[in-house]
Design a protein around this motif. Sequence first.
Motif, PDB file in Angstrom:
ATOM      1  N   VAL A 190      22.627  29.444 -19.306  1.00 57.55           N
ATOM      2  CA  VAL A 190      22.433  29.023 -17.956  1.00 57.55           C
ATOM      3  C   VAL A 190      22.314  30.462 -17.175  1.00 57.55           C
ATOM      4  CG1 VAL A 190      23.924  28.356 -16.045  1.00 57.55           C
ATOM      5  CG2 VAL A 190      24.135  27.031 -18.207  1.00 57.55           C
ATOM      6  N   TYR A 224      21.283  32.078 -13.059  1.00 57.33           N
ATOM      7  CA  TYR A 224      21.713  31.844 -11.684  1.00 57.33           C
ATOM      8  C   TYR A 224      20.669  32.412 -10.880  1.00 57.33           C
ATOM      9  CZ  TYR A 224      26.159  30.859 -13.887  1.00 57.33           C
ATOM     10  OH  TYR A 224      27.169  30.287 -14.631  1.00 57.33           O
ATOM     11  N   ALA A 254      22.614  28.659  -7.351  1.00 58.57           N
ATOM     12  CA  ALA A 254      22.403  27.477  -8.250  1.00 58.57           C
ATOM     13  C   ALA A 254      22.481  28.062  -9.508  1.00 58.57           C
ATOM     14  CB  ALA A 254      20.862  27.113  -7.661  1.00 58.57           C
ATOM     15  N   ALA A 283      21.092  27.353 -13.382  1.00 57.83           N
ATOM     16  CA  ALA A 283      19.794  26.476 -13.843  1.00 57.83           C
ATOM     17  C   ALA A 283      19.847  26.725 -15.509  1.00 57.83           C
ATOM     18  CB  ALA A 283      18.587  27.043 -13.430  1.00 57.83           C
ATOM     19  N   THR A 284      19.715  25.612 -16.169  1.00 57.96           N
ATOM     20  CA  THR A 284      19.502  25.795 -17.763  1.00 57.96           C
ATOM     21  C   THR A 284      18.094  25.838 -18.112  1.00 57.96           C
ATOM     22  OG1 THR A 284      21.490  24.268 -17.928  1.00 57.96           O
ATOM     23  CG2 THR A 284      20.091  24.590 -20.029  1.00 57.96           C
ATOM     24  N   ASP A 344      16.405  23.131 -15.497  1.00 60.18           N
ATOM     25  CA  ASP A 344      17.010  22.127 -15.212  1.00 60.18           C
ATOM     26  C   ASP A 344      18.268  22.632 -14.500  1.00 60.18           C
ATOM     27  OD1 ASP A 344      15.116  20.165 -15.724  1.00 60.18           O
ATOM     28  OD2 ASP A 344      16.158  19.593 -17.572  1.00 60.18           O
ATOM     29  N   CYS A 345      18.651  21.479 -13.326  1.00 59.64           N
ATOM     30  CA  CYS A 345      20.058  22.276 -12.908  1.00 59.64           C
ATOM     31  C   CYS A 345      20.842  20.627 -13.019  1.00 59.64           C
ATOM     32  CB  CYS A 345      19.887  22.456 -11.459  1.00 59.64           C
ATOM     33  SG  CYS A 345      18.689  23.890 -10.782  1.00 59.64           S
ATOM     34  N   SER A 382      24.671  21.854 -11.638  1.00 62.68           N
ATOM     35  CA  SER A 382      24.780  22.461 -10.338  1.00 62.68           C
ATOM     36  C   SER A 382      24.896  21.504  -9.131  1.00 62.68           C
ATOM     37  CB  SER A 382      23.768  23.404 -10.143  1.00 62.68           C
ATOM     38  OG  SER A 382      23.810  24.127  -9.128  1.00 62.68           O
ATOM     39  N   GLY A 408      20.687  22.171  -6.032  1.00 62.24           N
ATOM     40  CA  GLY A 408      19.310  22.442  -6.891  1.00 62.24           C
ATOM     41  C   GLY A 408      18.640  23.561  -6.389  1.00 62.24           C
ATOM     42  N   ILE A 409      17.549  23.646  -7.115  1.00 64.18           N
ATOM     43  CA  ILE A 409      16.498  24.687  -6.584  1.00 64.18           C
ATOM     44  C   ILE A 409      15.432  23.952  -5.888  1.00 64.18           C
ATOM     45  CG2 ILE A 409      14.671  26.245  -7.500  1.00 64.18           C
ATOM     46  CD1 ILE A 409      16.311  26.809  -9.789  1.00 64.18           C
TER      47      ILE A 409
END
Length: 703
Positions: free
Chosen positions: A149, A151, A163, A165-166, A178-179, A182, A185-186
């Motif tokens: 993950v 950020y 946010a 994000a993986t 992907d989020c 979270s 989202g982005i």
Amino acid sequence: MEDPDYAVKVAHAALYRDQDPRAFGGGVLIAPDLVLTCAHVVNQILGRPSLAQERPAGPDDVLATLSVALPGAFAKHRFRAKLEGWLPAGRPDGQPARDGDAEWAGDLALLRIEDAPVCSEDRSLSVLSATRLPDVRPPDIGRCRVGTVSYVWFGSGAPSTIAAATAQGVTDHWIVLDCPASAQGIVGGYSGSPLWDRELQQVVGLVVGRRGQRAFAVPVWDVHTRFEAGGDGTWPASARPARDDRRRTSLILQLLGPLRACLVSPADRAECADRLVRELGLPGQGPGADASHEWIARMALSRPRGIPTLLALVHSRTVSEDDRRWVRRTALSTAPDQFLTALEHRELLELLIGTEPDSDSASLPGPQDAAARALQLGPSLTGLEWPEAVAVLEAYQSRRGRVPRLLRLVEFAAAHTTAEETQHALRAWNDAVARRLDVSESLLEHRAQAIESLDAAIDAPVVQVQLWRAGNSDAFSYVLRATDALGGVTHHRTQDRPVPLTGLLAELRTLLEDIAPHSAPGALPTVECFVTPDELDLPFDQWIYHEDDLFPAVLGKDFLCVLRCPELRRRTFASELRYRWQALLSGRLVLLERHDPVIQERGAASPVCAVALISPDTELVRLRVIALAVGVPGVVWARPSTRTELGQALIELAQGAAPNELPRRVYEARVAAEPGSIGTRLALVWDGPDNLPEALRLSDPSP
């Protein structure tokens, strides 16, 4: 408490257009007065097309209308900037990127900040008294780690816009994000902002864009190398990214072992160095007779896919089985996210996406379609094009079997293409990679399964009905949406003002009649009804959408009708829902009279993928909510009734069924139903992680 994100916050840059309070994007300080951002963000601020190629200004020209803020270090002021370097978005073949491209390279701009601020908090553009830039130490630069993950913040750098994000994979040009966990989202406005690995305290990428719910970032670990190779301008020596050399040194030491064992003579080293340079697509030649083991190792580390390319060359020179195992172990430990060589990767993408508009690749199934057949227990490829899907699968380490999931997907893609030449080429590519990885025999079983999947169920169109009841009446607001067997949207209409049920059924009847001629022979269309939690007992499958004295048309008898209720799905179990949905063929269906903790077990080898609720009506609602919340895809029950024999009928219906058989069994019970029988009482939720209705579009966060 010390802020774990302090190093990136003080280096975060926000990019604005004059007189506009909202940031267009972000950037990151890589030297005290140099900001790295995305070229398309600069284009947008200057009012140019996002993918415009021409350099917008000379090195001595201040960029008109563009200003830079440093919210974490100097929040009250904006600064003018000059364009120090320019690498516009381009296709892998060197042509300019165009709108609609699945992926592009480059998209980088380097800005040099002028010392004097041009505006204050009130956003006026009056020049203030001279104020020097703050002395900020640029953050370390590193590689993105797949599965971790990271950020990112909105372009303004506002703390509340963080946010998580993986990273699902790393392609040759992008990081796939992907989020799922979270709340934020982005979205638009995050472009150019640094992607922050909090654990390693490193910037690993710049956000470049999004498609649907998936976002992408540009890797920055070797950004100066790529910029110097194709950019307009000279990358300043002071801006060379700092990186953790300890890992690099460790990787070099690991590579030197098999290199020294297999490349003994100067001639061996020279030939290996020349081939490495050619396969990585680098200009010129290797150092010839002067090639050392250290030079070869460093060259492999400097380029994407350099390590698997080098180790494949070394593998071909091994003599003993011990040396071959040593090379394979080294490949896994030094490049766990990639196993394809540069040449293999190029060849595969050419086969999957083609190089010409009329290429045979147009007959291939998309990655989602192929994954639906091939990867019941693999990662989700929702929203991905082939380049990103290949990167995700290359990095995915399966818990079962020796054949990489990417090779399995290629087998299924080959089996389901109508172009015979492409089919043979994909299988030949798979055979060559399998031989190198020593999994040729195991691959044969996957090929047989892919061929058998040709006889699987026929794809069918899907009609989605999203309902909102008006008070206690039988009037509804609704959305009607239809997709064909390939997932293309063929109908979409929103009815905001409530209408009587008869009006909804009349429009639904017209839609169902329209899709009938376009359905494949033998295909059973699905009708999905999205309801709120208090409408789960809505008997929509028993609605008569066409009155007829002899043969009334009942939804549940003519179509496979299922309920969906995303509102009850817990976000914390989103990944578990994806896992269970992919495991429908190997999972379990259980009968529940009371709450059983087994349905909450995550990551089980044989997960609970469907439940039949045979509990009393007093317990039914509670068990239903629990099952949906923890990610069980299929939940079936008999709508509340005083007839006790319905419970036994439900047990008989579900007994011995695999989860994926449940919808068909419910459909058959409805077809055979007499008035008052189990078929007229059955409610079925069949709810996966994909094909959800689009949510209302929310505005981007304020700066």
